[in-house]
Design an enzyme around this catalytic site. Structure first.
Site: not given
Length: 162
Positions: A88, A95, A97, A99, A133
């Protein structure tokens, strides 16, 4: 110096980790499902027998995201794996980078630990997460469904043997 730092969580981070768990639940429309507490989280992450690990994403020194994961095992591969329970990022920091960096960091741990796979679940309505993903190389397995026994049903099933 980059504004992003990925680091392992510590016991001192439990309040911020728990606040991120609540934010995740709110995002998923599941706020009522958060019935745990910081004390239990601290024990389960940093106690005598840790059940899971966390990586935290700091943006300019502020914790803005987390990954919580734990080991699993593949009998078909006869290798350990890593299961990502939660990933999370606070909405204002998406946006950037973050994650990607968290997923890469957990994947790096999986490789270092000799894992045969790294897996997680995603809600079917979360199309942006699914696309993210897949862009990262993940396969969304259409033939698998999550089965869960919890609460009274778990108590009943566990007592059936007695």
């Amino acid at each position: 110096m980059l504004p992003l730092n990925i680091r392992p969580g510590t016991s001192a981070d439990v309040p911020v980790i728990f606040s991120l768990i609540r934010a995740l639940a709110e995002y998923e429309g599941l706020s009522q499902a958060v019935v745990g507490c910081e004390a239990a989280l601290r024990e389960h992450l940093f106690g005598e027998c840790p059940y899971a690990e966390t990586l935290l994403a700091e943006w300019k020194g502020q914790v803005v995201g987390f990954a919580l994961f734990f080991p699993n095992y593949s009998t078909f591969l006869t290798q350990p794996g890593i299961y990502l329970e939660d990933l999370f990022i606070l909405p204002d920091y998406r946006r950037q980078g973050i994650g990607t960096a968290l997923l890469q960091a957990v994947a790096q741990l999986a490789v270092q630990r000799g894992a045969g796979r790294f897996e997680w679940s995603v809600l079917d309505w979360n199309e942006s997460a699914i696309a993210f993903y897949q862009k990262m190389g993940a396969q969304v397995l259409p033939d698998w469904r999550i089965c869960r026994v919890a609460g009274e049903a778990l108590d009943h099933l566990g007592a059936a043997c007695q």
